[in-house]
Design an enzyme around this catalytic site. Structure first.
Site, short mmCIF file in Angstrom:
data_model
loop_
_atom_site.label_atom_id
_atom_site.label_comp_id
_atom_site.label_asym_id
_atom_site.label_seq_id
_atom_site.Cartn_x
_atom_site.Cartn_y
_atom_site.Cartn_z
N PRO A 1 33.73 48.53 -136.88
CA PRO A 1 32.58 49.41 -137.50
C PRO A 1 31.48 48.56 -137.57
CG PRO A 1 34.27 48.50 -139.22
CD PRO A 1 34.87 48.14 -137.77
N GLU A 2 30.52 49.44 -137.26
CA GLU A 2 29.06 48.72 -137.17
C GLU A 2 28.40 49.46 -138.44
OE1 GLU A 2 26.74 47.93 -133.77
OE2 GLU A 2 28.34 47.37 -132.73
#
Ligand code: ZN
Length: 283
Positions: A2-3
């Site tokens: 996840p960014e």
């Protein structure tokens, strides 16, 4: 992994179930994730009321009415699922406990938040709200890319004398917080800048143009996350991972998306990470 946009989507998905609610029961199923959980985490959270959910870089910060802040990091594979939300956001029944469900929050409004993390690179910690920014994970982070401190003057100053490739410079969390591999590749494509170009050798106007482009790439992804939130409400309540459409990331060998460009997306390795770009239109 996840960014920033995925983490922001998770934060927004948790707000309706957590803000204003108290932790009624906290179950911690193992002593650690990437690091040990803080001492007596379950006891310290139980009964505390959530004032607000913030995000700093890729960390979710849950401010409590007791002067403490719960820090949540999703790591590589952490997932948050909401079930039983009486507010009608997530009407799913509580699922049976699954493998890798490491932490379960039961809120006093009936919502259950489950943190599942097969690879256990995630983390949770409890910090004093007043000095949260001094936490080792948060201290030294650059400005938020969507915040006011990240502007053209700032970026020019930080990149102007750098000899490293612009790709590596933008991944440096001291320069800008929360930018990861995917969105740096996408921003450089939109800006028409090659990831291999040395940061200090890029014309000032082109560096300046990166600021709105970075904001736009992230905002577009957050918007996509927003629509995925609506879908998740009808699906299984899992937050944060949604279908993206990328211009270059993961598209090695595919035709360039820029109108009129006949190039094909190339993948190279820079500092051990894949960079995707179009050698025709990124200079
Ligand atoms: Zn191209």
């Amino acid at each position: 992994m996840p960014e920033l946009p995925e983490v922001e989507t998770v934060r927004r998905g948790l707000v309706p179930s957590m803000e204003g609610a108290c932790f009624a029961r906290v179950k911690v199923n193992r002593p650690d994730l990437r690091w040990p959980f803080p001492e007596n985490m379950a006891e310290r959270l139980t009964g505390a009321r959530v004032i607000t959910l913030r995000r700093r870089s890729k960390y979710i910060l849950v401010d409590l009415d007791r002067g403490e802040t719960l820090l949540i990091h999703l790591g590589m594979s952490g997932r948050m699922t909401v079930s039983g939300d009486p507010l009608g956001q997530f009407v799913h029944d509580h699922p049976a406990q699954a493998k890798h469900d490491h932490v379960v929050f039961d809120m006093d409004n009936g919502a259950r938040i489950t943190f599942n993390d097969p690879r256990r690179f995630g983390a949770m910690d409890l910090l004093d709200t007043a000095s949260a920014e001094a936490h080792p994970l948060l201290a030294g982070l650059g400005p938020e890319p969507l915040g006011n401190a990240f502007d053209e003057t700032y970026l020019l100053e930080r990149l102007g004398n750098r000899r490293s490739p612009v790709k590596s410079a933008l991944l440096d969390q001291r320069v800008v917080a929360g930018l990861g591999n995917i969105y740096v590749c996408e921003a450089l494509f939109r800006a028409g800048i090659s990831p291999t170009r040395k940061a200090g050798q890029i014309a000032a106007a082109r560096i300046a143009a990166l600021v709105p482009v970075i904001r736009e790439v992230l905002s577009d992804a957050i918007d996509a996350g927003g629509s995925s939130l609506r879908d998740f409400r009808q699906a299984d309540g899992e937050l944060g991972y949604f279908q993206h459409s990328f211009d270059v990331y993961g598209r090695e060998g595919a035709p360039c998306h820029r109108a009129g460009c006949r190039g094909h997306v190339r993948r190279i390795i820079q500092s051990g990470r894949s960079s995707f770009y179009c050698p025709q239109c990124q200079r």
